[in-house]
Design an enzyme around this catalytic site. Structure first.
Site, mmCIF file in Angstrom:
data_model
loop_
_atom_site.group_PDB
_atom_site.id
_atom_site.type_symbol
_atom_site.label_atom_id
_atom_site.label_comp_id
_atom_site.label_asym_id
_atom_site.label_seq_id
_atom_site.Cartn_x
_atom_site.Cartn_y
_atom_site.Cartn_z
ATOM 1 C CG ASP A 121 68.822 -13.181 -51.599
ATOM 2 O OD1 ASP A 121 70.021 -13.468 -51.500
ATOM 3 O OD2 ASP A 121 67.949 -13.996 -51.967
ATOM 4 C CG ASP B 119 62.772 -25.973 -53.842
ATOM 5 O OD1 ASP B 119 62.205 -25.775 -54.934
ATOM 6 O OD2 ASP B 119 62.179 -25.873 -52.753
#
Length: 1086
Positions: A54, A321
């Site tokens: 990222d 998640d």
């Protein structure tokens, strides 16, 4: 188990490694993870590894290029010598492999040294590049790897790991494929491996995974690609061969629909269609795939599509998640759990306390964001396909953060009680201390047994208990605050990356130079707010203990006991790292600025507790105390005259007389005879006399409701144990009978209303309140003024009485079948208090119900009325928020008004043993498992405690069984409550959390006869008896369903085996309903 016999049967797997910051997540960590994945014991042509950076760091790119060169040597080396741990840093840090007999050849030694030198060279090159590199920004997204891999390889399965989570078990992909391919597709959307760490035992996570088998945690998880793409379990192809997908509400072959969901890349749309259809072998030319991969990599590609909402990893929480796993389960998918030996993956635990607390705060924030979002587990259960028990499992974790608020309050409670010289626990000589003591001991022994069973030491158990308390009261509190600020729109949450270290490489320049840090495990402190709150908790406890030791508590208190002191000492032991930090220096010591802030907060707490802690004496006792010390000066030279000796002796006699009078008065504990020399007190204004209860403190006096035709053990216990406790709050409830009221209170007067209340002399207002009878208005005005000399004309009184007897002059509060409880609630709401009077012999005796039917109807009426109040505008909660009802008095009213609602969970739990016996399953641990101890202990302690209460009151053991734990308690309360609440379709299991406390006071009368007349309230009882008898017969005859061995192995389908616990529970229910069992064989009533 599904057998993978041929290589060509093995499906392809795309592996994702995520990283974000080359400083907090050093590239050498990512390199080790990638090398361990590439060296897995799986066909190389079936594996593809993608690194999602990222931060788009050139350093990471350089490190991966160099790692690809090493991989050409490392992968063959691992497979040639069957290396167990395939992360280079971990493998080369273990010198024992050189001396082991597994590979003791000269060739192995040479290859080992060559590989070590190659790895050291790679590490040095990365470190040198790190000193020169500078990162630059690039806008990637969490879906980057999913979309890019869909174009490049499009494997049907995906593995997701963090950059520090290396593969510790080379066979893990094969283990996961056995679960994914060896079961029905809908039974396994993903396979989760436990999240464990190599540099820290992280015992809490080990025990958590072992006990609860948590769901998707993003790290070490194998996914079906088509599930991540939004496929539902019921999505299939129709008779014409067309595929349908629920997330798109249409056909998989429809490019227009795919374009809307997956974006405007035709290459990605084609690969998504192949994945949703379950096809494999999708291929694209390398030149086209690179261009398409570049197109879909950026976050701008997601605009106008369903990425992050329906497709891919779901956005909206820093714990994406958990949210993604929840959405998968919401669609009806199931998941698998894989915990091989050795562990599948090992990661890098937070290296210090600061990083650990930051990580815990991020987790708490993310879980709470989900809890308060539209995608919370409750809505997923009510509106989608999330199973109820799975919903409870998600809520168990998502309520973690909210637990910090009551836990912080309870930690402060012992210190508050010590400072104010009060108590919240029973004294050690009182039977009431047995329950909290037993729960404390049983809980700690149970958790300790879990740790020992897992192979951990007692010190590990204690350290984890301590860290749990610290994190709860520091990180979780700030996680809650973050969430509240976000919900209020005052701030936005951000993903805080935690620092990761390879210990073997951070503290030395070479593996050979590695040494163990002697300060490892010590707390590291800074000026973070985390440590301000933790230090404040510690200082408050230390101040409280010092106050107790020096005897500086507030005067006039009830007396803090040993239990409060022990609780405070326990908190100090939990916060031992903070205690040590007070005396250390450097990064291992608490900064002075933090200590100053914490000391100010602790001082504020102590000042508030001292000023708020006071005790009022309303008992009206005439006894007093006096302490007067005469120092012996007879032998002194200051006053050695004869006159002094005479005066000294006279004063001593007077002092002795005063002391004896006070002692005799204390023994009698009765009011003084205000005659003789005390006559002057008889003229004192009563309302101003300090020994008389003030008028506002007694709106009515309630006497216990007892019966002459029945001992009514339950009512005796209630009045002895519960009502006396309520008296200490604002006074007892109004029970309808045996109560003396002040007329002006019934007429609606408030405590603050004076005799000059404007409505008393306002005929128009009195006419509106009391009706159009002038005689009644005049009498009401006299009553409201407190005038007792109201003239009565008996000639007119009968006519007036006849006129006001109609319903237009009703002065009681209606709206409930138990108007007495509602009237008492309204009186307390206006700010009045009440008094309790229990004389010997009893003041009033009534007639108890003569049969079980009448008793049940009576209980039904009571529960109906209490439930009506609970759901009316006059409920205790609104009375507390909008009026003057005290908070603790509100809890007391709610305690009784929730009786009816407790019937639903109680009925469910009563039916549960029979259900488990019939289905050959279990809801309690087996007798050989340590988990059964806590249930047995709670059952035994509760029953011994209630038995001791009955014996203390002079009742027999049979009375206890009949009135408390046996038939009467279940017949009167359980059945009657079901009769009035059976229409409610769902009551949260939180009602059952109050059940133990409720059972302590719901002692009922013993029914000497039980008519089984066809009455509505008795049908449920007969059904319950027949259900339990059916379950016991099913077990004794061996008629439970047989388990499917294959399904049982993978997913627990079929019976899991009923235990002795379920049988004993069922027998206990039968014994509770014994009158109905006898009624099955008795003659029917006419």
């Amino acid at each position: 188990m599904y057998k993978l016999n041929r290589v060509q049967e093995l499906p392809a797997v795309d592996m994702f490694v995520t990283t974000a910051d080359p400083v907090l997540e050093p590239p050498i960590i990512t390199v080790n993870t990638v090398l361990s994945l590439m060296a897995l014991d799986y066909p190389a042509n079936k594996l593809a590894c993608y690194v999602s950076d990222d931060g788009c760091s050139p350093l990471n790119f350089y490190a991966l290029v160099e790692a690809s060169k090493l991989a050409k040597l490392w992968v063959p080396f691992c497979k040639k010598y069957n290396v167990k741990v395939r992360a280079p840093f971990k493998y080369f840090s273990d010198e024992s492999v050189m001396s082991s007999g597994a590979h003791n050849s000269w060739q192995f030694h040479q290859d080992w040294k060559n590989m070590k030198e190659e790895y050291e060279r790679l590490r040095r090159n990365i470190e040198d590049a790190a000193k020169k590199s500078a990162g630059f920004g690039f806008d990637l997204t969490g879906e980057f790897a999913t979309r890019v891999s869909g174009i490049m390889t499009n494997a049907p399965f995906m593995l997701n790991v963090d950059c520090d989570m290396f593969a510790n078990n080379p066979q893990i992909v094969r283990h996961a494929m056995c679960l994914l391919l060896g079961s029905k597709e809908k039974d396994c959307a993903f396979v989760q491996c436990p999240q464990l760490f190599y540099n820290n035992p992280n015992i809490g996570l080990v025990v958590s995974h072992e006990v609860s088998n948590v769901s998707f945690s993003s790290i070490g998880c194998f996914h079906r690609r088509k599930v991540i793409y939004g496929l539902w379990p019921e999505d299939t192809k129709n008779d014409s061969g067309r595929y349908y997908n629920s997330v798109m509400n249409g056909k998989v072959d429809d490019d227009e629909i795919l374009l809307k969901e997956f974006g405007n890349s035709m290459e990605l749309i084609k690969s998504a269609a192949h994945a949703l259809k379950g096809k494999i072998g999708f291929s694209m030319s390398p030149s086209n795939s690179l261009d398409a991969a570049h197109q879909v990599a950026g976050s701008a590609y997601e605009y106008g599509s369903s990425w992050g909402e329906k497709v891919g990893w779901i956005y909206g929480s820093t714990a994406e998640d958990i949210l993604t796993g929840l959405m998968i389960h919401k669609r009806g998918w199931r998941s698998g759990y894989c915990n091989p030996n050795p562990p599948a993956f090992l990661g890098c635990a937070p290296s210090n306390s600061i990083v650990a607390m930051t990580q815990q705060k991020r987790w708490t924030t993310g879980l709470l964001e989900i809890l308060f979002s539209k995608n919370n587990p409750i809505s997923a259960t009510l509106a989608a396909n999330l199973q109820f028990r799975q919903c409870l499992a998600y809520l168990f974790f998502q309520f973690w953060g909210l637990r910090s608020i009551p836990e912080l309050c309870y930690v402060a409670l012992p210190a508050y009680c010590i400072i104010t010289d009060s108590n919240f626990l029973s004294k050690f000589h009182e039977p009431g201390i047995y329950i909290p003591a037993a729960i404390f001991v049983v809980y700690n022994f149970y958790t300790l047994s879990e740790y020992i069973r897992m192979g951990f030491s007692i010190s590990s158990w204690w350290n984890n208990q301590s860290m749990t308390r610290i994190i709860t009261m520091t990180s979780w509190i700030f996680g809650v605050l973050n969430t509240v600020l976000k919900l209020l729109g005052l701030s936005e949450t951000s993903f805080e990356i935690t620092k990761k270290d390879l210990d073997d490489h951070q503290s030395s320049t070479s593996i050979d130079d590695y040494k163990v840090d002697e300060n490892a495990g010590k707390f590291i402190f800074d000026e973070s707010a985390f440590f301000v709150l933790g230090t404040t908790v510690l200082l408050v406890q230390l101040a409280a203990l010092a106050t107790s030791l020096l005897g500086l508590q507030s005067p006039g208190g009830q007396g803090s006991g040993l239990a409060e002191v022990l609780c405070s000492v326990l908190v100090v032991l939990w916060f031992r790292p903070f205690m040590e930090g007070l005396f250390r220096k450097g990064k291992y010591g608490i900064p002075w600025s933090t200590i100053y802030k914490s000391a100010a907060l602790a001082l504020l707490f102590g000042t508030g507790a001292s000023s708020g802690g006071h005790v009022r004496d309303d008992c009206g006792s005439g006894a007093g105390t006096a302490n007067h010390h005469y120092e012996s000066v007879l032998s002194g030279e200051a006053h050695n005259s004869w006159q002094f000796h005479q005066d000294w002796k006279m004063m001593k006699e007077e002092d002795e007389r005063l002391r004896r009078n006070i002692e005799e008065a204390a023994k009698k504990s009765a009011a003084f005879d205000l005659a003789g020399e005390f006559a002057v007190f008889s003229n004192t204004e009563p309302r101003n006399h300090p020994a008389v209860i003030k008028e506002k403190d007694c709106a009515f006096a309630q006497f216990p409701q007892l019966y002459y035709n029945y001992p009514n053990n339950g009512h005796v216990i209630i009045h002895e144990n519960i009502v006396k406790g309520i008296v200490e709050i604002e006074g007892p409830f109004y029970e309808g009978s045996g109560s003396f009221h002040k007329r002006k209170v019934i007429y609606g007067l408030r405590p603050e209303d004076t005799e000059n209340d404007r409505r008393v002399d306002n005929d128009e207002m009195l006419l509106k309140e009391f009706g159009n009878s002038k005689e009644l208005i005049k009498s009401a005005a006299h009553a409201l003024k407190g005038d007792t000399n109201f003239p009565k004309d008996l000639s007119n009184s009968l006519d007036v009485a006849h006129r006001v007897a109609g319903s237009t002059y009703e002065l009681v509060v209606y709206g409930s079948a138990v108007e007495d409880n509602l009237i008492g609630l309204m009186i307390h709401t206006r700010g009045w208090k009440s008094a309790y009077c229990n004389t010997d012999p009893p003041a009033f005796l009534g007639c108890a119900p003569s049969s079980s039917i009448e008793a049940m109807i009576q209980q039904k009426r009571w529960c109906t009325g209490l439930t009506e109040i609970l759901f009316s505008k006059n409920n205790p909660i609104s009375c507390t928020l909008a009026a003057n009802l005290q908070f603790r008095q509100c809890l007391a009213y709610l305690f009784f008004q929730f009786w009816g609602l407790c019937s639903i969970p109680e009925l469910c739990y009563a039916a549960l043993p029979a259900y488990c016996i019939i289905t050959d399953s279990n809801f309690l641990p087996k007798f050989q498992e340590p988990g059964i101890y806590i249930y047995v202990a709670v059952f035994v302690v509760y029953n011994l405690y209630t038995l001791s209460e009955y014996i203390r009151m002079g009742f027999s053991i049979s009375s206890w069984h009949n009135g408390s734990a046996g038939a009467a308690g279940r017949l009167e309360h359980g059945i009657a409550r079901v009769a009035i609440t059976r229409g409610l379709s769902y009551i949260p299991d939180l009602c059952y959390a109050a059940l133990p406390a409720y059972c302590i006071i719901t002692k009922s009368i013993f029914l000497r006869e039980c008519h089984t007349q066809a009455l509505r309230v008795t049908r449920h009882s007969t059904t319950m008896v027949l259900m339990q008898l059916t379950g016991l017969a099913t077990c004794s005859l061996g008629l439970q369903p047989q388990a499917d061995q294959c399904d049982h192995h993978h997913h627990g389908a079929g019976g899991s085996g009923v235990g002795v616990g379920e049988l004993m529970c069922s027998v206990n229910v039968v014994s509770c309903f014994w009158p109905f069992v006898m009624g099955l064989f008795g003659p029917p009533n006419a």
